[in-house]
Design an enzyme around this catalytic site. Structure first.
Site, PDB file in Angstrom:
ATOM      1  N   ASP A 197     -69.158 -70.606  49.497  1.00 62.14           N
ATOM      2  CA  ASP A 197     -68.313 -71.660  50.042  1.00 62.14           C
ATOM      3  C   ASP A 197     -67.537 -72.171  48.844  1.00 62.14           C
ATOM      4  OD1 ASP A 197     -67.236 -74.149  50.717  1.00 62.14           O
ATOM      5  OD2 ASP A 197     -68.685 -74.378  52.322  1.00 62.14           O
ATOM      6  N   HIS A 198     -66.251 -71.856  48.802  1.00 62.26           N
ATOM      7  CA  HIS A 198     -65.547 -72.109  47.539  1.00 62.26           C
ATOM      8  C   HIS A 198     -65.461 -73.598  47.201  1.00 62.26           C
ATOM      9  CE1 HIS A 198     -61.965 -72.924  50.001  1.00 62.26           C
ATOM     10  NE2 HIS A 198     -61.466 -73.501  48.939  1.00 62.26           N
ATOM     11  N   HIS A 260     -67.069 -76.242  54.544  1.00 61.23           N
ATOM     12  CA  HIS A 260     -66.640 -77.141  53.468  1.00 61.23           C
ATOM     13  C   HIS A 260     -67.016 -78.606  53.703  1.00 61.23           C
ATOM     14  CE1 HIS A 260     -64.606 -73.560  52.485  1.00 61.23           C
ATOM     15  NE2 HIS A 260     -63.479 -73.765  53.101  1.00 61.23           N
TER      16      HIS A 260
HETATM   17  C1  BG6 Z   1     -60.205 -72.210  53.329  1.00 69.42           C
HETATM   18  C2  BG6 Z   1     -59.585 -72.310  54.688  1.00 69.42           C
HETATM   19  O1  BG6 Z   1     -61.561 -71.892  53.429  1.00 69.42           O
HETATM   20  O2  BG6 Z   1     -60.065 -73.436  52.654  1.00 69.42           O
HETATM   21  C3  BG6 Z   1     -58.115 -72.682  54.572  1.00 69.42           C
HETATM   22  O3  BG6 Z   1     -59.718 -71.076  55.378  1.00 69.42           O
HETATM   23  C4  BG6 Z   1     -57.948 -73.937  53.758  1.00 69.42           C
HETATM   24  O4  BG6 Z   1     -57.515 -72.839  55.857  1.00 69.42           O
HETATM   25  C5  BG6 Z   1     -58.715 -73.823  52.442  1.00 69.42           C
HETATM   26  O5  BG6 Z   1     -56.570 -74.102  53.501  1.00 69.42           O
HETATM   27  C6  BG6 Z   1     -58.711 -75.145  51.712  1.00 69.42           C
HETATM   28  O6  BG6 Z   1     -59.214 -74.941  50.426  1.00 69.42           O
HETATM   29  P1  BG6 Z   1     -58.741 -75.844  49.227  1.00 69.42           P
HETATM   30  O7  BG6 Z   1     -59.557 -75.369  48.069  1.00 69.42           O
HETATM   31  O8  BG6 Z   1     -57.261 -75.629  49.057  1.00 69.42           O
HETATM   32  O9  BG6 Z   1     -59.041 -77.246  49.639  1.00 69.42           O
END
Ligand code: BG6
Length: 512
Positions: A197-198, A260
């Site tokens: 989960d990035h 997230h």
């Molecule tokens: C991704 C989603 O996991 O996270 C995207 O699939 C979203 O739709 C993105 O834009 C948001 O990540 P960050 O790091 O830009 O907040």
């Protein structure tokens, strides 16, 4: 500029290179590989956190020679490296990048990969340790893992480790997530599985734990006695960009909430773990996910809000409605905005709402956690000219600003008793400076180190899906009638404001 304090304690920056290994990237000609994975690997090498005994074996659909693949990656790095590319280091890198193409369902691909991995392993002394990064479409997760197993590539013996990193989306509902977990379990033991989960790669997200548990002053007030409610926001100015096809089958709820946003909820609400061991931390997070109060069908109607963006003005530019985006149906009922009220059924949080919202094409890009404390009793100020007391608020800014701010009241200088709200701000960059980062460095490094703390466990993924399952059901049974219901550049549909207003609360104003 203030100087950083050099005693970070636990979760501190690593200071030794990861162990020797071969990284195998599936989906190597895709977006994630060029935008994040290679730049992150390069940053790790530059920071001396990658072993010198390292190789990268890549596979993708495009038919390319190793030389052509190396050339392509070198060209991509010029665009996507966080902070330029040093020729010598890149040369070192290129020598250890290999490529073969093929069909993910074809056993022959895995035979070729096996030969290539063994060759790379021997050439760069990688000690037989391999990890596989599945940056591929979700329907291939199961088949690729089965094939890796059948080719004998996941078997750990003689102290050699084999791990698999799986990108999101992990399932599209509870049943599919369970089925995928079961399929994976046929081949891998849970400690070999790294569900990414990035959000957990973001410094400020990791800092939530340090902030809460490394300071003695916050924990005593981190509960229902002092906190009125919590707001968790992840808003974006971008639309669906080129991902209309994926997004149509996902929507904002699946895309952002069980992964997230629930990570942010669980890190904010969890009990102190007994140690920073991966399972100790994840046990506490999982307990929160299990304690999230299940939505009844009535609560889905009253406590959740969905929206879809219409055309509008954003950063002085006219942008189209969601329904006019590429690969989106002209009468699409897919939501691009979600807000909801979550309750956590445990002693610490009983009666404290956690409001979460996420959406695309809103007026400002902001991810943050705002902790709203209860008001002080007004009694003391009754006979003064202070009309009302504002509440104390602590905001953990995750992006684009990274920091923490605390709002409290102070007397406005002068003969009359007046109170103003002042803000005490800690900004990450001012204090610690900035380091080039894609957000994937820590996650890749931890996987090589065998530390799964920042990855999702099977039970956590399933718990997340089970919370949103009733919402998925009711929303699909009752398609929205008012879409599109918010203009691009606004802060979402009016129902999101009403969700809080009816409880006498309001969302934090983001341009305050
Ligand atoms: C991704 C989603 O996991 O996270 C995207 O699939 C979203 O739709 C993105 O834009 C948001 O990540 P960050 O790091 O830009 O907040």
């Amino acid at each position: 500029m203030a100087q950083p304090i050099n005693n970070t304690g636990y979760l501190q920056s690593p200071n030794h290179p990861a162990p020797p290994c071969v990284m195998v990237i599936f989906g190597a000609t895709g977006d994630l590989t060029k935008r994040k994975l290679f730049p992150a690997l390069y940053n790790l090498a530059k920071a001396n956190l990658l072993s010198r005994e390292f190789a990268i074996v890549c596979t993708g659909r495009n038919e390319l020679t190793i030389e052509a693949f190396r050339e392509q990656i070198s060209a991509d790095m010029k665009t996507f490296a966080s902070d330029g590319v040093e020729a010598d280091l890149w040369e070192w890198f290129l020598k250890r990048i290999y490529y073969t193409h093929g069909d993910l369902n074809d056993a022959a691909l895995y035979q070729r990969l096996q030969a290539l991995i063994q060759m790379a392993d021997a050439e760069h002394q990688c000690h037989g340790n391999y990890f596989f990064y599945l940056a591929i479409a979700p329907q291939f997760f199961g088949p690729a893992i089965q094939q890796l197993g059948a080719a004998g590539l996941t078997k750990e013996e003689d102290g050699k480790w084999r791990r698999v990193i799986i990108e999101k989306p992990f399932g599209r509902d509870l049943d599919s997530a369970r089925a995928l977990n079961a399929e994976i379990k046929q081949v891998l033991d849970e400690p070999q599985v790294y569900r990414i989960d990035h959000y957990l790669g973001k410094e400020t997200v990791q800092n939530i734990m340090v902030f809460r548990f490394g300071n003695g002053i916050f924990e005593p007030i981190w509960n229902r006695r002092y906190i009125d409610h919590v707001q968790i926001t992840a808003l974006e100015t971008v639309g669906v960009e080129k991902r209309g096809g994926y997004y149509e089958s996902s929507g904002a709820l699946r895309d952002m909430i069980p992964n997230h946003l629930f990570q942010l909820v669980s890190l904010t609400a969890m009990e102190p773990p007994i140690s920073f061991d991966a399972n100790a931390v994840r046990d506490e997070q999982a307990k929160i996910l299990h304690a999230l109060s299940p939505f009844t069908p009535e609560e889905v109607l009253t406590d959740t809000v969905r929206g879809q963006y219409d055309a509008g003005e954003l950063n002085d530019e006219r942008v189209p409605a969601y329904r006019n985006e590429e690969n989106v149906a002209p009468n699409s009922t897919t939501e691009t905005f979600v807000a909801m009220k979550l309750m956590i059924d445990n002693w610490r949080w009983a009666d404290v709402p956690f409001y979460v919202r996420t959406g695309k094409r809103v007026g400002k890009r902001v991810t943050e956690i705002s902790i709203q404390f209860k008001k002080a009793p007004f009694v003391l100020f009754r006979d003064t000219s202070i009309g009302s007391l504002r509440t104390n608020r602590l905001v953990i800014h995750i992006q684009p600003d990274e920091g923490i701010s605390l709002r409290f009241g102070a007397k406005v200088p002068g003969p009359i008793m007046r109170m103003g709200a002042v803000e005490m701000d800690f900004n990450y960059v001012d204090y610690f400076g900035s380091t080039p980062s894609t957000g994937y460095e820590r996650l890749l490094y931890d996987c090589m180190e065998g530390d799964a703390t920042l990855f999702q466990r099977a039970d956590m993924v399933e718990a997340g899906w089970s919370v949103i399952e009733p919402i998925l059901d009711i929303w699909s049974a009752l398609p929205p009638r008012s879409f599109p219901n918010y203009g691009a550049g606004s802060y979402g549909p009016k129902e999101a404001d009403e969700l809080l207003a009816r409880e006498g609360r309001e969302w934090r104003k983001l341009d305050e």
